[in-house]
Design a protein around this motif. Structure first.
Motif, mmCIF file in Angstrom:
data_model
loop_
_atom_site.group_PDB
_atom_site.id
_atom_site.type_symbol
_atom_site.label_atom_id
_atom_site.label_comp_id
_atom_site.label_asym_id
_atom_site.label_seq_id
_atom_site.Cartn_x
_atom_site.Cartn_y
_atom_site.Cartn_z
ATOM 1 N N UNK A 179 0.830 -1.200 0.000
ATOM 2 C CA UNK A 179 0.000 0.000 0.000
ATOM 3 C C UNK A 179 0.864 1.250 0.000
ATOM 4 N N UNK A 180 0.262 2.341 -0.427
ATOM 5 C CA UNK A 180 0.949 3.625 -0.436
ATOM 6 C C UNK A 180 0.076 4.653 0.280
ATOM 7 N N UNK A 181 0.704 5.516 1.048
ATOM 8 C CA UNK A 181 -0.023 6.600 1.717
ATOM 9 C C UNK A 181 0.961 7.693 2.083
ATOM 10 N N UNK A 182 0.460 8.906 2.124
ATOM 11 C CA UNK A 182 1.242 10.017 2.661
ATOM 12 C C UNK A 182 1.147 9.919 4.173
ATOM 13 N N UNK A 183 2.283 9.893 4.857
ATOM 14 C CA UNK A 183 2.309 9.783 6.312
ATOM 15 C C UNK A 183 2.842 11.099 6.859
ATOM 16 N N UNK A 184 2.014 11.782 7.643
ATOM 17 C CA UNK A 184 2.341 13.107 8.165
ATOM 18 C C UNK A 184 2.295 13.062 9.689
ATOM 19 N N UNK A 185 3.244 13.709 10.321
ATOM 20 C CA UNK A 185 3.295 13.757 11.783
ATOM 21 C C UNK A 185 2.797 15.108 12.295
ATOM 22 N N UNK A 186 2.238 15.076 13.500
ATOM 23 C CA UNK A 186 1.718 16.302 14.115
ATOM 24 C C UNK A 186 1.684 16.143 15.629
ATOM 25 N N UNK A 187 1.758 17.273 16.301
ATOM 26 C CA UNK A 187 1.503 17.270 17.741
ATOM 27 C C UNK A 187 -0.004 17.384 17.935
ATOM 28 N N UNK A 188 -0.468 17.074 19.149
ATOM 29 C CA UNK A 188 -1.890 17.232 19.435
ATOM 30 C C UNK A 188 -2.311 18.685 19.254
ATOM 31 N N UNK A 189 -1.467 19.619 19.672
ATOM 32 C CA UNK A 189 -1.798 21.044 19.585
ATOM 33 C C UNK A 189 -1.970 21.512 18.135
ATOM 34 N N UNK A 190 -1.235 20.912 17.226
ATOM 35 C CA UNK A 190 -1.293 21.311 15.811
ATOM 36 C C UNK A 190 -2.271 20.477 14.996
ATOM 37 N N UNK A 191 -2.878 19.481 15.612
ATOM 38 C CA UNK A 191 -3.677 18.512 14.873
ATOM 39 C C UNK A 191 -4.782 19.147 14.033
ATOM 40 N N UNK A 192 -5.581 20.022 14.612
ATOM 41 C CA UNK A 192 -6.696 20.592 13.852
ATOM 42 C C UNK A 192 -6.221 21.386 12.641
ATOM 43 N N UNK A 193 -5.127 22.121 12.784
ATOM 44 C CA UNK A 193 -4.577 22.864 11.646
ATOM 45 C C UNK A 193 -4.073 21.898 10.580
ATOM 46 N N UNK A 194 -3.401 20.825 11.008
ATOM 47 C CA UNK A 194 -2.898 19.830 10.043
ATOM 48 C C UNK A 194 -4.051 19.122 9.342
ATOM 49 N N UNK A 195 -5.145 18.886 10.062
ATOM 50 C CA UNK A 195 -6.319 18.272 9.446
ATOM 51 C C UNK A 195 -6.843 19.167 8.336
ATOM 52 N N UNK A 196 -6.946 20.459 8.609
ATOM 53 C CA UNK A 196 -7.425 21.397 7.592
ATOM 54 C C UNK A 196 -6.487 21.448 6.392
ATOM 55 N N UNK A 197 -5.183 21.394 6.635
ATOM 56 C CA UNK A 197 -4.197 21.495 5.556
ATOM 57 C C UNK A 197 -4.084 20.207 4.739
ATOM 58 N N UNK A 198 -4.217 19.052 5.381
ATOM 59 C CA UNK A 198 -3.918 17.793 4.694
ATOM 60 C C UNK A 198 -5.130 16.926 4.371
ATOM 61 N N UNK A 199 -6.272 17.200 5.002
ATOM 62 C CA UNK A 199 -7.488 16.419 4.792
ATOM 63 C C UNK A 199 -7.204 14.910 4.899
#
Length: 98
Positions: free
Chosen positions: A32-52
């Motif tokens: 399988x292939x996937x983009x794997x992105x790391x985030x802190x809990x504090x940044x999670x909502x912003x990363x969700x908006x940016x990366x969907x």
């Protein structure tokens, strides 16, 4: 479309790095292939908006946005129950790829 997995831990340094490594290994082993992105809990909502992301894997207690599957990834650190976590992840990613 390549699925995206967001991996979240408290600081986005050590723990999420270990989990991300194991996730990438498991994806490769399962073809399988996937983009794997790391985030802190504090940044999670912003990363969700940016990366969907199609999946959020967490190493602690945190509320994730509704509609996004969430898997507790702590077993990938301890080894206890890691196989079940990988199976769940593979299942979610295969559904996204369809």
């Amino acid at each position: 479309m390549v699925p995206t997995i967001l991996i979240c831990c408290a600081s986005s340094i050590a723990t999420s790095t270990v989990v991300a490594y194991k996730v990438r290994e498991a994806l490769e082993e399962n073809g399988l292939e996937a983009n794997v992105i790391q985030s802190s809990f504090a940044e999670m909502n912003a990363k969700v908006e940016m990366t969907n992301p199609d999946l959020i894997m967490v190493t602690g207690t945190v509320t994730v946005p509704e509609g996004i599957p969430r898997i507790v990834a702590t077993p990938l650190l301890t080894g206890i129950g890691a196989g079940k976590v990988i199976e769940e992840m593979v299942e979610v990613i295969k559904k996204v790829e369809k």
